[in-house]
Design an enzyme around this catalytic site. Sequence first.
Site, PDB file in Angstrom:
ATOM      1  N   PHE A 179       0.857  -1.179   0.000  1.00  0.00           N
ATOM      2  CA  PHE A 179       0.000   0.000   0.000  1.00  0.00           C
ATOM      3  C   PHE A 179       0.895   1.232   0.000  1.00  0.00           C
ATOM      4  O   PHE A 179       2.108   1.121   0.237  1.00  0.00           O
ATOM      5  CB  PHE A 179      -0.875  -0.013   1.259  1.00  0.00           C
ATOM      6  N   GLN A 205      -8.757  14.131   4.032  1.00  0.00           N
ATOM      7  CA  GLN A 205      -8.095  13.396   2.952  1.00  0.00           C
ATOM      8  C   GLN A 205      -8.978  13.267   1.714  1.00  0.00           C
ATOM      9  O   GLN A 205     -10.131  12.855   1.802  1.00  0.00           O
ATOM     10  CB  GLN A 205      -7.740  11.997   3.449  1.00  0.00           C
ATOM     11  N   LEU A 218     -15.308   4.550  -4.338  1.00  0.00           N
ATOM     12  CA  LEU A 218     -13.897   4.333  -4.033  1.00  0.00           C
ATOM     13  C   LEU A 218     -13.317   3.201  -4.882  1.00  0.00           C
ATOM     14  O   LEU A 218     -13.914   2.147  -5.031  1.00  0.00           O
ATOM     15  CB  LEU A 218     -13.771   3.976  -2.546  1.00  0.00           C
ATOM     16  N   ARG A 268      -1.110   9.420  -0.015  1.00  0.00           N
ATOM     17  CA  ARG A 268      -2.325   9.842  -0.724  1.00  0.00           C
ATOM     18  C   ARG A 268      -2.347  11.335  -1.019  1.00  0.00           C
ATOM     19  O   ARG A 268      -2.790  11.761  -2.083  1.00  0.00           O
ATOM     20  CB  ARG A 268      -3.559   9.477   0.103  1.00  0.00           C
ATOM     21  N   HIS A 328     -12.748  11.797   1.302  1.00  0.00           N
ATOM     22  CA  HIS A 328     -12.699  10.406   1.769  1.00  0.00           C
ATOM     23  C   HIS A 328     -12.623  10.241   3.283  1.00  0.00           C
ATOM     24  O   HIS A 328     -13.314   9.410   3.849  1.00  0.00           O
ATOM     25  CB  HIS A 328     -11.476   9.740   1.129  1.00  0.00           C
ATOM     26  N   ARG A 355      -3.390  10.510   6.456  1.00  0.00           N
ATOM     27  CA  ARG A 355      -3.459   9.114   6.878  1.00  0.00           C
ATOM     28  C   ARG A 355      -2.932   8.183   5.790  1.00  0.00           C
ATOM     29  O   ARG A 355      -3.195   8.391   4.610  1.00  0.00           O
ATOM     30  CB  ARG A 355      -4.911   8.734   7.183  1.00  0.00           C
TER      31      ARG A 355
END
Lengths: 587, 230
Positions: free
Chosen positions: A119, A240, A252, A286, A353, A398
């Site tokens: 990730f 975010q 998403l 992100r 988000h 995050r």
Amino acid sequence: MPIPHRKFDALIIGAGGAGLNAALRLASADLRVAVVSKVFPTRSHTVAAQGGVNAALANVLPDDWHWHMFDTVKGSDYLGDQDAIEYMCREAIPTVYELEHAGVPFSRIDDGRIYQRAFGGQSQNFGGDQAARTCAAADRTGHAILHTLYQQNVRARTHFFDEYFAIDLIRDEEGAILGALVLEIETGETLIIEAKATLLATGGHGQVFRTTTNAFINTGDGMAMALRAGVPLMDMEFYQFHPTGVAGKGMLITEGARGEGGYLINGDGERFMERYAPRALDLASRDVVARSMVTEIREGRGAGPDKDHVMLRLDHLGADVVHRRLPGITDICRVFLGIDPAEQPIPVFPTAHYAMGGIPTDRYARVVAPARHGPEEIVPGLYAAGECACVSVHGANRLGGNSLLDILVFGRAAGTDILDYVAENPNHRPMREADIEPALTRLGRWDRTGEGESVAAVKADLRKLMEDHCGVFRDDATMAEGVEKLKALRERVEHVRLKDQSRTFNTARIEALELDNLVDVGMATLMSAYHRQESRGAHSRVDYPERDDEQWMKHSLYARDGDSMDYKPVRTKPLTVESFPPKARVY
Amino acid sequence: MQITVYRYHPEQDNKPRMQTYEVEEQPGMMLREALLAIKAQDETFAFRHSCGEGVCGSDAINVNGGNKLACITPVSELKRPIQVRPLPGRPVIRDLVVDMTQFYEQYRNVQPYLIRKEPLPEQEIRQSPEDRDKLDGLYECIMCGACSTACPSFWWNPEKFHGPQALLASWRFLADSRDQATEERLDALEGPYKLFRCHTIMNCVEVCPKGLNPTRAIGKIKDLMLEKSI
């Protein structure tokens, strides 16, 4: 007619992952615990989490909780509290095993251990090679976890109040929280739930933005309840925008799609992340990826007839990987776009988000607020966990896979601490009529009849306003205008009237109560953003493009009373290891 | 486009009625958005919904006679006139909102949680990818209720027959290599109703918005029972 009272040891508001993990802890210890949720528990928005939950299990690549901690501190742009982050990254490992034991159907690797995928923002060895830290159940990890937690609560005989809406917390003269006034949606009847400890676990407030990955129910209810109970909200400017929402629609597309090898291209077919994050590429943090995408579009390199989005490519991965590892994404693309992502690229755009900010807590999930003896005094009887809370483990940005982790670790921490608290405070504190008055006033306000605007009209304007004035890139003039408009909108809410005054399953009344909440958290978000004169994590100021650790390495606190701002220091000292000092953030 | 919806308000109506609304059709519009457009015109219209992408399971309804999830049903694919009703066989609370208490009760009746008797390991319980694959098509259930409320056996005996959703959940745990309560689970399903009221009508399979197959799961439970009884 007097309002009925019911007494429990603990009241949990919200039945997502945080609420249910806390409830499980308490019900298993034979406490009387009430879980209030405005939807049936498995409909809570945890169900929509896709990619997975981070824990340094080292099943696929070498890993260490300390590396996870480094990545999280760096990802937070050094605004996260390092004691809480250390706690979360250590606890991640037993937490995931506990979930597996509870029945979560994780995907597996050949030797039977839990599958882990790469990730964004994950590294081995403090900034080295890409790590694979995200434990996944295909791309339905949130669903798998939420259902498992609900199932275990069925086993533990947790007392559920399904489809009850929490109006407000009830607080006594000394500021202790005594429970909440709730509304049974089916009948329209009110009920007072008295509890020795109350946990807010109500999730996020993505509905304050027009285009969002969040569900209709994500209206910031717990955050707004805290504000009205005199608790400030912390770091609300850090919101975010997920890089890969379906363009124009908002669904998403998990970061796991890039973790499995997908990448972004602009309208010219160029893999543009090479220019913004030469090492991490599409798996940069992100905030970095979202800004890069918007920059590409602003500079005229967007895709599509209006050049207003970019494309996410998965077609090179092969149908087997795409359909097997990303079945949920495959469904979303088929249903909403009419394409197979194994064959055609997906149009994507950064989409509202996740709230890094929220109700300030310590690492035991106890709510803390400024009072006589300092900025972090405990609010007696009140806890918060999950997206509605700000511990702070996410700081200014995050990392993907850390939100499921946050809800589980701090949901459980809340449960553990509530056990101690209830043992030390075995009696309910007395509740006076006057303590209930503010909550009844809030509910009663919507009984006013006559001519007025509709909830839907004001809500639509609010969401447009937030999108226009508090998006990915921000500046003084745009936000100042936004604040003025939002103050005017807040006035308009006074003149909104409900046409439907009936009692039975009156969703219009619920939406009106939610509108109050959205306006309060919207103001917290916009005011906090307007005042922070630097760029850090998800908060990008065109007029203050640099991070300013000298003046701004501090947490914001917005109070509803007078829309005032206050600040408190970042906790830079971890529990057992050396502090990670702020450094330039390069991916 | 015209949409006709079922209306019933217990405080005002003696009996239900159908009401037609004019809604502007947008490209790619899902039925949930059309219902929201009705709600914007008439705030007294009530229905459940939340995630808008087919994972929360809130907005199962009956459209033109078939149970569907509104948020993933394109209006362009629906025959006109569009007739929207609440899920069949459940008491109506208001408009499209039905009382699902019995449905949830049946779910809770099948011990829908992993039961482990051996001491737990320090790390994960190992499970081979092949064993994990056996849960695919089972664990994805979103509890929307489309299947059980399309099942005639559940309509007649909702208090005795578990219904397809609960039985799918039951098989989800029987099929899990980590679960250690096979005997109790099977024993609890004995008798003429709980399991055996399934007459393989297969409405459940036809309506499941996630493409799951409760009838097959029920068949597997019956096979396992037979196997254990020999």
